[in-house]
Write an enzyme that holds these catalytic residues in place. Structure first.
Site, PDB file in Angstrom:
ATOM      1  N   TYR A   1     -11.287   5.428   3.183  1.00 56.06           N
ATOM      2  CA  TYR A   1     -12.218   5.076   4.089  1.00 56.06           C
ATOM      3  C   TYR A   1     -13.173   6.056   4.421  1.00 56.06           C
ATOM      4  CZ  TYR A   1     -10.675   0.252   4.063  1.00 56.06           C
ATOM      5  OH  TYR A   1     -10.117  -0.787   3.665  1.00 56.06           O
TER       6      TYR A   1
ATOM      7  N   ALA B   1      -4.893  -0.095  -2.645  1.00 57.53           N
ATOM      8  CA  ALA B   1      -3.971   0.075  -1.574  1.00 57.53           C
ATOM      9  C   ALA B   1      -5.070   0.228  -0.067  1.00 57.53           C
ATOM     10  CB  ALA B   1      -3.099   1.281  -1.837  1.00 57.53           C
ATOM     11  N   LYS B   2      -4.589  -0.155   1.053  1.00 54.87           N
ATOM     12  CA  LYS B   2      -5.501   0.148   2.096  1.00 54.87           C
ATOM     13  C   LYS B   2      -4.931   1.528   2.613  1.00 54.87           C
ATOM     14  CE  LYS B   2      -7.335  -2.659   6.006  1.00 54.87           C
ATOM     15  NZ  LYS B   2      -8.579  -2.699   5.653  1.00 54.87           N
ATOM     16  N   ILE B   3      -5.493   2.570   2.372  1.00 57.64           N
ATOM     17  CA  ILE B   3      -5.098   3.988   2.526  1.00 57.64           C
ATOM     18  C   ILE B   3      -6.353   4.697   3.235  1.00 57.64           C
ATOM     19  CG2 ILE B   3      -4.563   6.251   1.358  1.00 57.64           C
ATOM     20  CD1 ILE B   3      -2.448   4.083   0.984  1.00 57.64           C
TER      21      ILE B   3
ATOM     22  N   SER C   1       0.669  -1.209   0.067  1.00 59.94           N
ATOM     23  CA  SER C   1      -0.013   0.146   0.001  1.00 59.94           C
ATOM     24  C   SER C   1       0.737   1.464  -0.099  1.00 59.94           C
ATOM     25  CB  SER C   1      -0.707   0.000   1.210  1.00 59.94           C
ATOM     26  OG  SER C   1      -1.958  -0.941   1.114  1.00 59.94           O
TER      27      SER C   1
END
Length: 296
Positions: free
Chosen positions: A159, A153-155, A65
């Site tokens: 969220y 990507a876990k950005i 990420s």
């Protein structure tokens, strides 16, 4: 819920410090713009010892990420895993949810930072969406277009979309939302992937408009072991509403069945579904009651 108390310890840039005494700068891109990368990891108390489930895969995704978005990542994954186990020991946690976060050092421009910090924290947390079947609504919010951000990507900033969708669903009397992609196909829930069951097969949205979840990959691996066919493809709303059943999965949610989509009730009883079988298999895997990983 209380995520920490006066004696809770976190890991911050190579040191263990009390959470209540930890400090960070207020002039950073992570706070102001959501430019940070994070992970959600679970640890389970097994018959042997506390075990962090797929720790390496999670830290590899955290690194990926950061690479995708230009966030510097300068830590050794083996050491991070070691420090995470130490974090659990210091907080006397056996079943826990673990949150690593890579955030930018102070700077207020819109250019990726040159330096970053890392924080690891953990707390006791039950299944995020509970253990009963869910009432899910199709959200008016769409999953972000992959041309607008690094969707895989876990950005942190991604969220905001999830918070809006879940809050709206709760305000409308549902347990969770389901987001479509920009083309109107089923994408995912705000914090979980979706599988749909029809005629003895499982269907799940293909990669491209979703976060390719580690739990999602684990479910697909379990299906290979259990000889359950999984088809990764575009899923229309019509197909979803005419399915036999469905479930959400993710590290926080684990595996949880869906009862309704808007006003449509899935016809199949949960206990008779493939999802219920996989729910049991997943729980057995993380608790090391059955070592499917030897076969996988």
């Amino acid at each position: 819920m209380d995520y920490y108390h006066s004696n809770t310890v976190i890991y911050l840039n190579g040191q263990f410090v009390k959470a209540a005494e930890a400090k960070t700068d207020l002039y950073g891109q992570s706070l102001h713009y959501g430019f940070a990368a994070f992970e959600g990891i679970r640890a389970y108390k097994t018959h042997n010892a506390t075990r962090i489930f797929k720790a390496r895969e999670h830290y590899q995704r955290l690194k990926r990420s950061c690479e995708l978005t230009g966030i510097p990542f300068n830590w050794d994954i083996d050491d991070l895993i070691k420090q995470t186990y130490r974090l659990l020991e210091l907080n006397n946690l056996r079943d826990a949810y673990i949150r690593p976060l890579v955030f930018s050092d102070p700077q207020m421009t819109l250019i990726a930072p040159e330096k970053t910090s890392i924080m690891l924290c953990a707390w006791e947390w039950g299944a995020y969406l509970g253990d009963r079947q869910l009432k899910v609504c199709i959200s008016s919010f769409e999953r972000p277009n992959p041309k607008s951000t690094k969707i895989e990507a876990k950005i942190s900033g991604n969220y905001v979309n999830s918070i809006l969708a879940t809050t709206d669903a709760k305000n409308r009397g549902f347990d969770e939302a389901l987001l479509l992609d920009a083309s109107g196909f089923v994408a995912e829930a705000p914090g979980a992937n979706i599988f749909v069951e029809k005629n003895g097969k499982l269907y799940t949205p293909a990669k491209g408009n979703i976060l390719p979840g580690i739990t999602r990959a684990t479910i697909i691996e379990l299906c290979k072991v259990l000889d359950i066919e999984v088809i990764e493809n575009e899923i229309t709303v019509d197909f979803l509403l005419n399915a036999d059943g469905g479930f959400l999965c993710g590290t926080a949610a684990e595996v949880v069945g869906i009862h309704t989509i808007d006003d449509t009730v899935f016809r199949q009883r949960w206990r008779d579904s493939i999802g219920a079988t996989l729910q049991r298999a997943y729980k057995n895997l993380v608790l090391e009651k059955v070592n499917y990983e030897v076969i996988i």
